[in-house]
Design a protein around this motif. Sequence first.
Motif, short mmCIF file in Angstrom:
data_model
loop_
_atom_site.label_atom_id
_atom_site.label_comp_id
_atom_site.label_asym_id
_atom_site.label_seq_id
_atom_site.Cartn_x
_atom_site.Cartn_y
_atom_site.Cartn_z
N THR A 44 1.06 -1.15 0.04
CA THR A 44 0.01 -0.05 -0.19
C THR A 44 0.90 1.15 -0.03
N THR B 110 -7.62 -0.99 -7.52
CA THR B 110 -7.93 0.22 -7.02
C THR B 110 -9.16 1.15 -7.05
N HIS B 111 -9.71 1.03 -8.41
CA HIS B 111 -10.91 1.53 -8.80
C HIS B 111 -11.95 0.95 -7.77
N ARG C 207 -11.66 1.53 -3.88
CA ARG C 207 -11.99 2.95 -3.22
C ARG C 207 -13.48 3.05 -3.65
N GLN C 208 -14.09 2.38 -4.53
CA GLN C 208 -15.75 2.62 -4.91
C GLN C 208 -16.35 2.02 -3.72
N THR D 8 -14.93 3.27 0.27
CA THR D 8 -14.40 4.86 0.49
C THR D 8 -14.02 5.10 1.80
N ILE E 260 -10.65 3.62 3.08
CA ILE E 260 -9.27 3.75 2.14
C ILE E 260 -9.20 5.66 2.49
N ASN E 261 -10.10 6.27 2.36
CA ASN E 261 -9.87 7.45 2.43
C ASN E 261 -9.21 8.29 3.81
N GLY F 5 -6.27 9.52 -3.85
CA GLY F 5 -6.58 8.46 -5.12
C GLY F 5 -5.74 7.22 -4.99
N LEU G 179 -4.02 3.74 -3.72
CA LEU G 179 -3.88 2.60 -2.90
C LEU G 179 -2.73 1.86 -2.82
#
Length: 143
Positions: free
Chosen positions: A29, A93-94, A97-98, A101, A104-105, A111, A113
């Motif tokens: 990461t 990652t896409h 993160r979706q 959220t 990860i944030n 943006g 990961l």
Amino acid sequence: MSPRWTPDPNVRRGRSVVYNLHVHLVFVTKYRRDVLNDAMLTRCGQIMADVCAKLGAELREFNGEDDHVHLLVHYPPKLPISTLVNRLKGVSTHYLRQEFTAQINQHITHGHLWSPSYFAGSCGGPPLTVIREYIENHQRPSS
């Protein structure tokens, strides 16, 4: 006509190639932060298996900890490892993160990961010393 050896399910055949290629990949990461949990690792394994299948490869093993993942991928010779890695990292990652959220944030900004670096090691088959001996012991034809 009988085969010269017992067929191995790991050995794949293409139109003009017979191959058995495996690569051990490790992704960490960004900033080696503890981001991944069990649910994220489970989903990441599913995503990466799908990506591999779409590229003609097979994800044989997947596991990880809170800051890195390990993959064992059986891949065809026409697929560059760099392409495989870029696709695995980008797609995972896409979707992660979706779907995750909040987790990860908290830890990662901008943006990202995965760290941009990765480990790739070839694996499988006999050790290099055995291969070297095999090649050295071949009899050259005399002129």
